[in-house]
Design a protein around this motif. Structure first.
Motif, mmCIF file in Angstrom:
data_model
loop_
_atom_site.group_PDB
_atom_site.id
_atom_site.type_symbol
_atom_site.label_atom_id
_atom_site.label_comp_id
_atom_site.label_asym_id
_atom_site.label_seq_id
_atom_site.Cartn_x
_atom_site.Cartn_y
_atom_site.Cartn_z
ATOM 1 N N ASN A 60 13.234 -66.583 25.969
ATOM 2 C CA ASN A 60 13.642 -65.736 27.082
ATOM 3 C C ASN A 60 12.652 -65.911 28.240
ATOM 4 O O ASN A 60 11.449 -65.784 28.054
ATOM 5 C CB ASN A 60 13.671 -64.272 26.627
ATOM 6 C CG ASN A 60 14.676 -64.053 25.504
ATOM 7 O OD1 ASN A 60 15.794 -64.551 25.550
ATOM 8 N ND2 ASN A 60 14.267 -63.313 24.491
ATOM 9 N N VAL A 61 13.163 -66.197 29.407
ATOM 10 C CA VAL A 61 12.313 -66.542 30.553
ATOM 11 C C VAL A 61 12.293 -65.422 31.587
ATOM 12 O O VAL A 61 13.334 -64.872 31.943
ATOM 13 C CB VAL A 61 12.796 -67.845 31.225
ATOM 14 C CG1 VAL A 61 11.944 -68.169 32.452
ATOM 15 C CG2 VAL A 61 12.755 -68.991 30.225
ATOM 16 N N GLU A 62 11.098 -65.098 32.065
ATOM 17 C CA GLU A 62 10.913 -64.166 33.173
ATOM 18 C C GLU A 62 10.103 -64.872 34.266
ATOM 19 O O GLU A 62 9.217 -65.669 33.974
ATOM 20 C CB GLU A 62 10.153 -62.917 32.723
ATOM 21 C CG GLU A 62 10.855 -62.094 31.664
ATOM 22 C CD GLU A 62 10.017 -60.909 31.245
ATOM 23 O OE1 GLU A 62 9.376 -60.286 32.123
ATOM 24 O OE2 GLU A 62 9.976 -60.609 30.038
ATOM 25 N N ILE A 75 2.565 -66.808 30.508
ATOM 26 C CA ILE A 75 2.325 -65.881 29.401
ATOM 27 C C ILE A 75 3.343 -66.158 28.306
ATOM 28 O O ILE A 75 4.551 -65.991 28.498
ATOM 29 C CB ILE A 75 2.407 -64.405 29.852
ATOM 30 C CG1 ILE A 75 1.279 -64.069 30.817
ATOM 31 C CG2 ILE A 75 2.338 -63.481 28.655
ATOM 32 C CD1 ILE A 75 1.550 -64.420 32.250
ATOM 33 N N MET A 76 2.854 -66.616 27.168
ATOM 34 C CA MET A 76 3.690 -66.765 25.984
ATOM 35 C C MET A 76 3.704 -65.429 25.262
ATOM 36 O O MET A 76 2.654 -64.809 25.056
ATOM 37 C CB MET A 76 3.143 -67.862 25.065
ATOM 38 C CG MET A 76 2.954 -69.215 25.734
ATOM 39 S SD MET A 76 4.491 -69.960 26.356
ATOM 40 C CE MET A 76 5.398 -70.211 24.836
ATOM 41 N N VAL A 77 4.888 -64.976 24.872
ATOM 42 C CA VAL A 77 5.038 -63.658 24.247
ATOM 43 C C VAL A 77 5.607 -63.814 22.837
ATOM 44 O O VAL A 77 6.676 -64.402 22.648
ATOM 45 C CB VAL A 77 5.969 -62.752 25.085
ATOM 46 C CG1 VAL A 77 6.087 -61.378 24.450
ATOM 47 C CG2 VAL A 77 5.464 -62.653 26.526
ATOM 48 N N ASP A 78 4.871 -63.299 21.849
ATOM 49 C CA ASP A 78 5.300 -63.245 20.446
ATOM 50 C C ASP A 78 5.359 -64.600 19.751
ATOM 51 O O ASP A 78 5.906 -64.694 18.640
ATOM 52 C CB ASP A 78 6.668 -62.558 20.308
ATOM 53 C CG ASP A 78 6.612 -61.071 20.645
ATOM 54 O OD1 ASP A 78 5.520 -60.489 20.532
ATOM 55 O OD2 ASP A 78 7.655 -60.506 21.018
ATOM 56 N N PHE A 97 -0.053 -75.546 34.774
ATOM 57 C CA PHE A 97 0.497 -74.365 34.115
ATOM 58 C C PHE A 97 -0.587 -73.848 33.174
ATOM 59 O O PHE A 97 -0.858 -74.462 32.131
ATOM 60 C CB PHE A 97 1.781 -74.714 33.372
ATOM 61 C CG PHE A 97 2.949 -74.965 34.283
ATOM 62 C CD1 PHE A 97 3.860 -73.955 34.557
ATOM 63 C CD2 PHE A 97 3.121 -76.202 34.891
ATOM 64 C CE1 PHE A 97 4.935 -74.178 35.419
ATOM 65 C CE2 PHE A 97 4.190 -76.437 35.750
ATOM 66 C CZ PHE A 97 5.095 -75.421 36.021
ATOM 67 N N ALA A 98 -1.243 -72.763 33.578
ATOM 68 C CA ALA A 98 -2.360 -72.195 32.819
ATOM 69 C C ALA A 98 -1.833 -71.096 31.913
ATOM 70 O O ALA A 98 -1.395 -70.046 32.385
ATOM 71 C CB ALA A 98 -3.417 -71.643 33.765
ATOM 72 N N SER A 99 -1.860 -71.339 30.613
ATOM 73 C CA SER A 99 -1.197 -70.445 29.667
ATOM 74 C C SER A 99 -2.154 -69.848 28.652
ATOM 75 O O SER A 99 -3.163 -70.468 28.287
ATOM 76 C CB SER A 99 -0.101 -71.227 28.928
ATOM 77 O OG SER A 99 0.537 -70.439 27.951
ATOM 78 N N ALA A 125 -3.355 -59.649 33.320
ATOM 79 C CA ALA A 125 -2.613 -58.597 34.019
ATOM 80 C C ALA A 125 -1.120 -58.649 33.701
ATOM 81 O O ALA A 125 -0.435 -57.622 33.762
ATOM 82 C CB ALA A 125 -2.833 -58.723 35.528
ATOM 83 N N GLN A 126 -0.626 -59.832 33.372
ATOM 84 C CA GLN A 126 0.810 -59.977 33.137
ATOM 85 C C GLN A 126 1.184 -60.029 31.659
ATOM 86 O O GLN A 126 2.357 -60.129 31.323
ATOM 87 C CB GLN A 126 1.308 -61.242 33.837
ATOM 88 C CG GLN A 126 1.120 -61.193 35.347
ATOM 89 C CD GLN A 126 1.812 -62.344 36.045
ATOM 90 O OE1 GLN A 126 2.963 -62.642 35.778
ATOM 91 N NE2 GLN A 126 1.105 -62.982 36.948
ATOM 92 N N SER A 127 0.183 -59.968 30.806
ATOM 93 C CA SER A 127 0.455 -59.968 29.368
ATOM 94 C C SER A 127 0.090 -58.611 28.784
ATOM 95 O O SER A 127 -0.510 -57.771 29.448
ATOM 96 C CB SER A 127 -0.347 -61.070 28.669
ATOM 97 O OG SER A 127 -1.718 -60.715 28.599
#
Length: 236
Positions: A22-24, A153-156, A38-40, A209-211
């Protein structure tokens, strides 16, 4: 051609069905041609396979050299797969090896290509966000052209394939893109270690801040080393 086939015909469709993602923040993806980092954050080994699925341009990653040195048929297939998916082997042992890694990343950026970097330097051992290493700042300042930095930001992802797991399990992963950052105001200051730290910390602050991750101002590798030492002590 092999990269396109993997992404769109073979591995890509399977990964999309299993994990989403899912992309935001897709509106924050650069639309111009030019160098982009792309700094992840880094939660799982599958991060490097999921991010390319949602990007229109090819992205290259710096991957530890151990992935490319396996023996036998399995080793050759692994090496072939990683090279075909844009992974570039680097030696993470430090010193001259770190300089070689920096040079490899700069070659990608100087061509105007996209480069994926995990500023923490290794996967998070506990899903928290750790201090960034300044190699990313050096690449930004030493590149021959302006570099945009997109926070990712990778989530989960760690829930899908945690450290130590041999294979991922089905589930949904999120990928969130922040607004591009630029650091042209620091151009020519790459020898200054305080500037390198300031740039790196600014990038990490934006990721934090975004995670939903807790931020820890130490290197993830230090935590992993302490965990390894504790395990050895318990088993001795």
């Amino acid at each position: 051609m092999f990269y396109w086939l993997l992404k769109n015909v073979f591995a890509g469709p399977v990964l999309r069905r299993m994990f989403g993602p899912n992309v935001e923040g897709a509106e924050n993806l650069p639309k111009h041609k030019g160098a982009v980092i792309f700094a992840s954050n880094h939660l799982s080994v599958i991060d490097s396979f999921l991010l390319p699925l949602v990007l229109k341009r090819r992205i290259y990653f710096l991957a530890k050299s151990e992935y490319f040195t396996g023996k036998g048929v399995k080793g050759k297939l692994t090496r072939w797969f990683f090279l075909g998916t844009g992974m570039l082997p680097i030696d993470r042992s430090g010193g001259k090896a770190s300089e070689a890694s920096l040079k490899t990343g700069l070659e990608v950026l100087n061509r105007g290509d996209w480069l994926g970097i995990y500023p923490e330097g290794t996967r998070s051992p506990d899903a928290r966000l750790y201090r960034g290493r300044t190699g990313i700042a050096r690449m930004i300042l030493e590149c021959e052209q302006p570099v945009q930095v997109v926070p990712v930001i990778m989530v989960d992802a760690e829930k899908i394939m945690p450290i130590g797991a041999k294979r991922p399990k089905p589930g949904k992963v999120g990928i969130r893109f922040g607004k591009p950052m630029e650091f042209t105001r620091y151009q020519g200051m790459e020898p200054n270690r305080f500037i390198l730290r300031a740039i790196t910390d600014e990038i990490m602050s934006e990721i934090a801040a975004q995670s939903n991750q807790d931020y820890v101002d130490v290197y993830a590798s230090s935590v992993k080393n302490r965990q390894t030492q504790a395990t050895r002590t318990q088993n001795s």
